[in-house]
Scaffold this motif. Structure first.
Motif, PDB file in Angstrom:
ATOM      1  N   SER A 112      42.960 -19.545 -11.870  1.00  0.00           N
ATOM      2  CA  SER A 112      43.684 -19.880 -13.104  1.00  0.00           C
ATOM      3  C   SER A 112      45.182 -19.619 -12.984  1.00  0.00           C
ATOM      4  N   LYS A 113      45.587 -18.869 -11.951  1.00  0.00           N
ATOM      5  CA  LYS A 113      47.011 -18.583 -11.761  1.00  0.00           C
ATOM      6  C   LYS A 113      47.775 -19.785 -11.219  1.00  0.00           C
ATOM      7  N   ILE A 114      47.053 -20.745 -10.627  1.00  0.00           N
ATOM      8  CA  ILE A 114      47.747 -21.896 -10.058  1.00  0.00           C
ATOM      9  C   ILE A 114      47.250 -23.240 -10.592  1.00  0.00           C
ATOM     10  N   LEU A 115      46.147 -23.246 -11.341  1.00  0.00           N
ATOM     11  CA  LEU A 115      45.674 -24.490 -11.944  1.00  0.00           C
ATOM     12  C   LEU A 115      44.772 -24.163 -13.130  1.00  0.00           C
ATOM     13  N   ASP A 116      44.432 -25.188 -13.900  1.00  0.00           N
ATOM     14  CA  ASP A 116      43.557 -24.997 -15.057  1.00  0.00           C
ATOM     15  C   ASP A 116      42.111 -24.891 -14.569  1.00  0.00           C
ATOM     16  N   SER A 117      41.591 -23.668 -14.545  1.00  0.00           N
ATOM     17  CA  SER A 117      40.239 -23.441 -14.019  1.00  0.00           C
ATOM     18  C   SER A 117      39.204 -23.265 -15.125  1.00  0.00           C
ATOM     19  N   THR A 118      39.555 -23.692 -16.348  1.00  0.00           N
ATOM     20  CA  THR A 118      38.641 -23.529 -17.487  1.00  0.00           C
ATOM     21  C   THR A 118      37.282 -24.163 -17.216  1.00  0.00           C
ATOM     22  N   SER A 119      37.290 -25.343 -16.577  1.00  0.00           N
ATOM     23  CA  SER A 119      36.041 -26.089 -16.368  1.00  0.00           C
ATOM     24  C   SER A 119      35.387 -25.800 -15.021  1.00  0.00           C
ATOM     25  N   SER A 159      38.404 -32.695 -16.314  1.00  0.00           N
ATOM     26  CA  SER A 159      39.105 -32.721 -17.594  1.00  0.00           C
ATOM     27  C   SER A 159      38.684 -33.975 -18.341  1.00  0.00           C
ATOM     28  N   TYR A 160      38.337 -33.798 -19.609  1.00  0.00           N
ATOM     29  CA  TYR A 160      37.956 -34.926 -20.452  1.00  0.00           C
ATOM     30  C   TYR A 160      39.124 -35.401 -21.322  1.00  0.00           C
ATOM     31  N   GLU A 161      40.284 -34.784 -21.148  1.00  0.00           N
ATOM     32  CA  GLU A 161      41.431 -35.123 -21.984  1.00  0.00           C
ATOM     33  C   GLU A 161      42.643 -35.589 -21.191  1.00  0.00           C
ATOM     34  N   ASP A 162      42.982 -34.876 -20.109  1.00  0.00           N
ATOM     35  CA  ASP A 162      44.220 -35.141 -19.382  1.00  0.00           C
ATOM     36  C   ASP A 162      43.921 -35.745 -18.013  1.00  0.00           C
ATOM     37  N   THR A 175      32.468 -39.578 -19.892  1.00  0.00           N
ATOM     38  CA  THR A 175      32.995 -39.637 -18.534  1.00  0.00           C
ATOM     39  C   THR A 175      34.292 -38.837 -18.458  1.00  0.00           C
ATOM     40  N   PRO A 176      34.439 -37.956 -17.467  1.00  0.00           N
ATOM     41  CA  PRO A 176      35.689 -37.191 -17.343  1.00  0.00           C
ATOM     42  C   PRO A 176      36.873 -38.121 -17.086  1.00  0.00           C
ATOM     43  N   ARG A 177      38.040 -37.740 -17.601  1.00  0.00           N
ATOM     44  CA  ARG A 177      39.257 -38.498 -17.293  1.00  0.00           C
ATOM     45  C   ARG A 177      39.646 -38.281 -15.837  1.00  0.00           C
ATOM     46  N   ILE A 178      39.295 -37.099 -15.309  1.00  0.00           N
ATOM     47  CA  ILE A 178      39.553 -36.794 -13.897  1.00  0.00           C
ATOM     48  C   ILE A 178      38.557 -35.734 -13.448  1.00  0.00           C
ATOM     49  N   TRP A 179      38.140 -35.827 -12.187  1.00  0.00           N
ATOM     50  CA  TRP A 179      37.148 -34.887 -11.632  1.00  0.00           C
ATOM     51  C   TRP A 179      37.570 -34.533 -10.217  1.00  0.00           C
ATOM     52  N   LEU A 180      37.453 -33.259  -9.884  1.00  0.00           N
ATOM     53  CA  LEU A 180      37.831 -32.767  -8.566  1.00  0.00           C
ATOM     54  C   LEU A 180      36.676 -31.942  -8.021  1.00  0.00           C
TER      55      LEU A 180
END
Length: 531
Positions: A160-167, A257-260, A234-239
């Motif tokens: 979480s210190k370098i990216l959004d790791s919520t999901s 992310s389902y939003e961004d 469907t996610p807006r982006i998936w990694l």
């Protein structure tokens, strides 16, 4: 009149101006009060402000290090040292905060004193530092975390210190099960659920054995091509990136992310791929440690089972047989010296001891089959009302001795998906137990509460109840709890253990609620049979 020397000087000045304006670093010139007097094009690109906007602003507005209350202190420091380099951050017009390295020079230009700052974006350097720290922290977490869940929570917090790791999700394949274990965070703790990855993005990555960054359109294309099954959203982006053990893929780590649609970039994919090896090693070690703990626990339980088995044979079987042998020997050697009442009493005692011993042997045999893996459930559609009614008929003699009423509120055709013989044993043990601890003239009732996926069966009595501190001891082998019934009945301590084993083998759970002096409610669940 323009001379060749003047023309040459002007060209050099234009070249210098071009070089300054297009330098990779942002360049700012400020006065003593912090007002921005000059900026180059790179500064505008980095901050998102136009040159005209920046020239109306103060350095305090874009760099929180240069605070108004520290202005004079900083000014004197730079005036004395002439040049300093510090790490700071820059706030952009869109609201982003960029880590920077700022080299500030003090200049005297005629009567003016100026500061010239060279601002370098060090986002990548900071992320590399974070990556090193993350790898170190994950390595340290192996020894610090007490479970695999805690380790994954540590990994999420570090990322979480370098990216959004919520999901963040970590999926670990289970070689002995078609269902994989998915770990994800919910309300500050890690939750584990079983899932079938076949037909999912995670499953596709496991097959391809390479990381991927997919946008919504690419995901929909995969659905259209039949590579993955459709989902409600469907996610807006998936990694996602695979976790390896040697050359074998043993899991996957993913973010979505389902939003961004710009939540993650190729750079973030590189970051995840870099930390995957450390994460994989950490997970493997934690799994090995947990497997060792489970193995040790199983060995202890196995030894306890053996000790309990021999203890029952040595103690609980000896008592009834002593009674049978003693009374039968008296009848055999001194039959004529007893009157009819005494003879009937001894015969009844022999009968009661024989029944008690038979029940004990039944439980011992069933329990030993479970412990050795010889008792496997054969689930099918079972009408609970039928096996409950049969069990109550079987226990009628026991209940009538204490004038206890037995009745069932379970409706006809209440179907569960279970092994009929095992659940019959569970119900008979629970009802027999309830009769034992219910006073003369009491009652025992059974009811079923159907849910969407399971049925809850409740055995309620209005007996003597159980003390709170004893509730947790009822289903434990290492702390077997035995007490006498209201009419002096004795138990083996195996009945409830057997109930727990059988209920869990059938995919349910069992527990008890009790109020001392008012009675108990033994409850267990079974999968519901959906026709």
């Amino acid at each position: 009149m323009e001379t060749p020397e003047t023309k040459q000087t002007e060209e050099k000045l234009r070249l210098i101006e071009f070089m300054v304006d297009h330098a990779a670093e942002g360049i700012y010139m400020t006065g003593k009060e912090g007002q921005i007097l000059y900026v180059n094009e790179s500064a505008c690109k980095t901050t998102g402000y136009s040159r005209a906007e920046l020239l109306t602003m103060s350095a305090f507005a874009i760099d929180p290090y240069f605070k108004e209350e520290r202005r004079l202190e900083f000014w004197e420091r730079i005036r004395e040292q002439k040049v300093i380099t510090i790490e700071s951050v820059q706030q952009t017009k869109p609201g982003m905060v960029i880590p920077t390295e700022v080299t500030v020079n003090f200049l005297e230009y005629g009567d003016d004193e100026l500061l010239v700052a060279f601002v370098k974006d060090i986002t990548e350097r900071k992320e590399e530092e974070h990556l090193k720290n993350i790898s170190l922290t994950i390595f340290q977490s192996i020894n610090r975390s007490t479970s695999l869940n805690q380790l994954i929570l540590d990994i999420r917090n570090e990322l979480s210190k370098i990216l959004d790791s919520t999901s963040l999700k970590v999926i670990i394949l289970n070689p002995q099960d078609s269902q994989s274990d998915q770990f994800y965070s919910k309300k500050g703790r890690v939750v584990v659920r079983k899932m079938n990855v076949k037909g999912t993005l995670a499953g596709l990555m496991l097959e391809r054995k390479r990381p991927a960054l997919l946008l919504e359109g690419e995901i929909k294309k995969l659905v259209g091509e039949g590579e993955i099954r459709p989902s409600k959203t469907t996610p807006r982006i998936w990694l996602g990136a695979p976790l390896f053990t040697g050359e074998n893929v043993t899991g996957i780590i993913s973010l979505e992310s389902y939003e961004d649609p710009a939540a993650f970039t190729e750079h973030h994919l590189d970051i995840i791929e870099l930390v995957c090896s450390q994460i994989s090693l950490s997970i493997q070690r934690r799994q090995a440690e947990e497997a060792l703990i489970i193995s040790e626990q199983n060995l202890r339980e196995s030894n306890m089972s053996k000790d309990t088995f021999f203890s029952i044979i040595a103690h609980d079987l000896r008592g009834p047989f002593n009674a049978i042998i003693g009374f039968s020997e008296l009848l055999h050697t001194e039959f004529d010296s007893f009157n009819e009442t005494e003879k009937k009493t001894m015969i009844r005692n022999i009968h009661d001891a024989s029944v008690s011993t038979y029940k004990l042997l039944e439980n011992l045999l069933e329990w030993s089959r479970v412990q050795t893996g010889g008792s496997k459930p054969n689930p099918e559609s079972v009408d609970l009302s039928s096996i409950v009614n049969n069990s109550l008929t079987f226990l009628k003699v026991q209940s009538e001795k204490k004038r206890i009423k037995l009745f069932s509120k379970i409706q006809f055709e209440t179907f569960a998906f279970c092994d009929e013989n095992m659940i019959t044993t569970v119900i008979r043990n629970l009802v027999s137990n309830a009769i034992k601890f219910t006073r003369l003239g009491g009652e025992v009732q059974l009811m079923a509460i159907p849910g969407d996926k399971e049925i809850e069966i409740v055995v309620t009595d209005n007996g003597i109840g159980i003390q709170t501190e004893d509730l947790q001891r009822l289903f434990r082998l290492d702390d077997s709890f035995k007490t006498g019934g209201t009419d002096g009945e004795r138990g083996t301590g195996l009945g409830l253990l057997l109930c727990k084993e059988f209920v869990e083998l059938n995919g349910g759970k069992i527990w008890v609620e009790s109020t001392l002096g008012e009675g108990s409610r033994f409850k267990f669940t079974l999968p519901r049979f959906n026709q």
